[in-house]
Design an enzyme around this catalytic site. Structure first.
Site, short mmCIF file in Angstrom:
data_model
loop_
_atom_site.label_atom_id
_atom_site.label_comp_id
_atom_site.label_asym_id
_atom_site.label_seq_id
_atom_site.Cartn_x
_atom_site.Cartn_y
_atom_site.Cartn_z
N GLU A 41 -29.69 4.39 -21.05
CA GLU A 41 -28.44 4.41 -20.64
C GLU A 41 -29.34 3.53 -18.68
OE1 GLU A 41 -25.95 5.89 -20.98
OE2 GLU A 41 -26.34 6.57 -22.22
N ASP A 81 -25.49 2.30 -33.09
CA ASP A 81 -24.60 1.74 -33.00
C ASP A 81 -24.86 0.08 -32.71
OD1 ASP A 81 -24.42 3.15 -30.83
OD2 ASP A 81 -23.36 3.90 -30.58
N GLU A 96 -14.20 12.73 -30.63
CA GLU A 96 -15.07 12.34 -31.18
C GLU A 96 -16.12 11.87 -32.56
OE1 GLU A 96 -18.10 12.46 -28.12
OE2 GLU A 96 -16.39 10.71 -28.09
N GLU A 126 -14.65 2.17 -26.58
CA GLU A 126 -15.05 1.07 -28.19
C GLU A 126 -14.17 0.89 -28.54
OE1 GLU A 126 -18.45 2.96 -27.03
OE2 GLU A 126 -16.79 3.93 -26.83
N THR A 139 -24.16 -3.58 -23.84
CA THR A 139 -23.17 -3.07 -24.79
C THR A 139 -22.61 -2.08 -23.59
OG1 THR A 139 -22.96 -0.56 -25.94
CG2 THR A 139 -24.62 -0.65 -24.96
#
Length: 575
Positions: A117, A258, A351, A372, A475
């Site tokens: 993160e 991902d 989710e 996304e 991302t």
């Protein structure tokens, strides 16, 4: 080779599709400009309340109108929202925030931070803002983009993450203490994405600062995952970074995996790196063979290929956007439309969604305003101009405003069935969700530049072209200008030689004849020039004939002598 070139070139083709405002949408009565303004208002409703009620904490708590630290303690929402300000055209606030961050953010703190993160939000956000700062009217220093306060902050944050990579496998721990490094007793189990999502930011840092360590550790981690894939070509969800044993053996394209796949593609485009692209294409075959059923992707056991969870996760919705980047637009659209039907069923993406039952999975009914699906819509709209994609954007604006808007911002949706809310506004709402929505509705944004506009910047290493488009989003939706990677000498020792030369000029000692040969880099071998070539006309012809064969994203570097002829003059005039 030719197929690979086509794949690497496909991103450029996508960006080059200019979309006239309102194409196709007008026919269906969708007013693009009014949605763009609603998205802008959405941004400011959230941003102003963050500043008022939550700054300097990481995130806004929208139900109680206060703030909390979540991923560290570095005013995360401010760093994450910075480049969005410029995309919305707000240069004055961008400039103000740059000053606030320089004065207020400190990474020498006793905080346990997520390596992943911190990289995507903090390092990525600072790098992107650094590369956009001249465009935003910030007075940049003489060495920019190879130096600057935001770049120094990004490098400082990234250095704090390096201890995590000191493992026998080169795969990093998931958590690091910013003051003390990896805590004794830290769990060695990291998710695949937490290992494979560094190359975009770390390679950019290495190219700009001249310190190869960042790109080296990122590549080593990527390759360790590749080496540990199963016989049928799949990777699992979590791995032990000390022993390289897979702890969670579910293979799929969603949470935990991902952005590893995303960064193989984006790293390949950013660095013009065929090896990364061929790794992705191998994975892509295995994913199609084992996890794809009727344009849905399921989770399977990584060694056997048997279905382990027939669920769709909202995080997987990035996949159609990624498929569009490698030119696989038809498959991308089909998968996108499946995901869009789920969105329409709930007014958001839960989710988890049980595909056979067609309903949400227990305790996974929330929608934290994730970007996304909107991200995929933006890419696909650039590629196809299909008005259905604008309709998803419209639905997103309507449902976020209707369900999630509160007096103090926008709240995570705890349950899409009864629209209960959670007291949290993730920083990615301003970094990604709002940004991708705005870019979907703003066909003329500078981010969509097709190369017809660009800036020429003079650096200590010669002229370089910037802001010509082809931006690669990390991302967390922080755009990186690929051309910037060619502006700065990659090797520190060369930089020192340049500085020595300057000193020579200043002291007027011209006894030595300097010739500096640039070692060919692995990704720029064909562009490396012999400095002696500068004087010979034949070399000039050779260079011209070579120009046409340059890959689209690489900016050939001037030979050192010809640069020095110009720069040397400048230095001599000053003495």
């Amino acid at each position: 080779g030719a197929a690979m070139q086509r794949f690497l070139g496909s991103l450029l083709c996508l960006w080059a599709l200019r979309v006239p405002a309102g194409t196709g949408a007008a026919a269906r009565g969708l007013d693009v400009a009014s949605y763009r303004e609603r998205v802008r208002a959405m941004f400011y409703h959230a941003y102003e309340h963050y500043l008022e009620s939550a700054f300097p904490y990481d995130e806004l708590r929208p139900l109680t109108c206060d703030g909390q630290d979540t991923w560290g303690s570095f005013s995360l929402t401010l760093i994450d929202a910075l480049d969005t300000l410029l995309i919305l055209g707000n240069v004055s606030e961008f400039q103000r925030v740059v000053n606030v961050l320089q004065e207020g953010v400190d990474f020498d703190i006793d905080v346990n931070a997520s390596v992943f993160e911190t990289n995507i939000r903090v390092v990525g956000g600072l790098l992107s803002a650094h590369l956009l700062s001249r465009k935003a009217g910030v007075e940049v220093e003489a060495g920019w983009p190879c130096s600057g306060p935001l770049l120094r902050m990004a490098e400082e944050a990234a250095r704090k993450l390096l201890p995590a990579f000191q493992t026998p496998t080169g795969m990093p721990y998931g958590t690091v203490n910013l003051l003390h490094g990896v805590n004794p007793g830290e769990t060695p189990v990291t998710c695949t994405a937490g290992i494979g999502t560094f190359i975009v930011e770390f390679a950019t840092l290495s190219h700009l600062t001249g310190d190869p360590v960042f790109e080296d550790v990122a590549r080593k981690a990527l390759k360790a995952l590749w080496k540990n894939r199963s016989d049928i070509g799949l990777v699992g969800n979590h791995i032990d970074v000390i022993t390289a044993k897979w702890v969670a053996q579910d293979a799929g394209i969603g949470a935990g995996v991902d952005s590893y796949f995303e960064y193989l593609v984006k790293g390949a485009i950013l660095l013009q790196d065929k090896e990364l692209m061929s790794m992705f294409l191998e994975y892509n075959k295995a994913i199609k063979n084992y996890t794809k059923f009727d344009d849905w992707y399921l989770w399977v056991q990584m060694y056997k290929g048997t279905v382990s969870m027939p669920v769709f996760q909202s995080l997987e919705a990035y996949w159609p956007g990624l498929q569009s980047l490698i030119g696989d637009v038809d498959n991308a659209m089909r998968t996108f439309l499946n995901y869009y039907t789920v969105w329409k069923q709930f007014g958001g993406l839960p989710e988890f969604y049980n595909i056979p039952q067609g309903y949400t999975v227990d305790k996974r009914e929330g929608y934290p305003l994730r970007p996304e699906l909107i991200e995929s819509a933006m890419y696909l709209y650039r590629a196809t101009r299909d008005p259905t994609l604008l309709e998803l954007g419209r639905d997103a604006v309507e449902s976020i405003e209707k369900i999630s808007k509160v007096d103090c911002g926008f709240a995570t949706i705890k349950d899409l069935r009864d629209h209960r809310l959670d007291n949290r506004m993730e920083s990615f709402f301003l970094a990604e969700t709002v940004k991708y929505l705005y870019l979907l509705f703003d066909p003329d944004n500078f981010i969509h530049n097709d190369g017809s506009d660009f800036d020429v910047v003079v650096t200590p290493y010669g002229e370089c072209v910037l802001n010509a488009g082809g931006y690669i989003f990390n991302t967390e939706a922080h755009p990186i200008d690929p051309a910037a990677l060619h502006c700065c000498r990659k090797r520190k020792e060369e930089q020192w030689e340049v500085e020595d030369l300057m000193r020579e000029f200043y002291s007027q000692k011209k006894t030595k004849k300097f010739a500096l040969k640039r070692p060919p880099d692995h990704d720029e071998g064909e562009n490396a020039k012999d400095p002696e070539d500068a004087s010979s006309e034949k070399a000039g012809e050779k260079r011209n004939s070579k120009k046409s064969s340059h890959s689209l994203l690489s900016c050939p570097s001037q030979s050192f002598n010809s640069k020095l002829a110009v720069l040397g003059q400048v230095f001599l005039d000053n003495t």
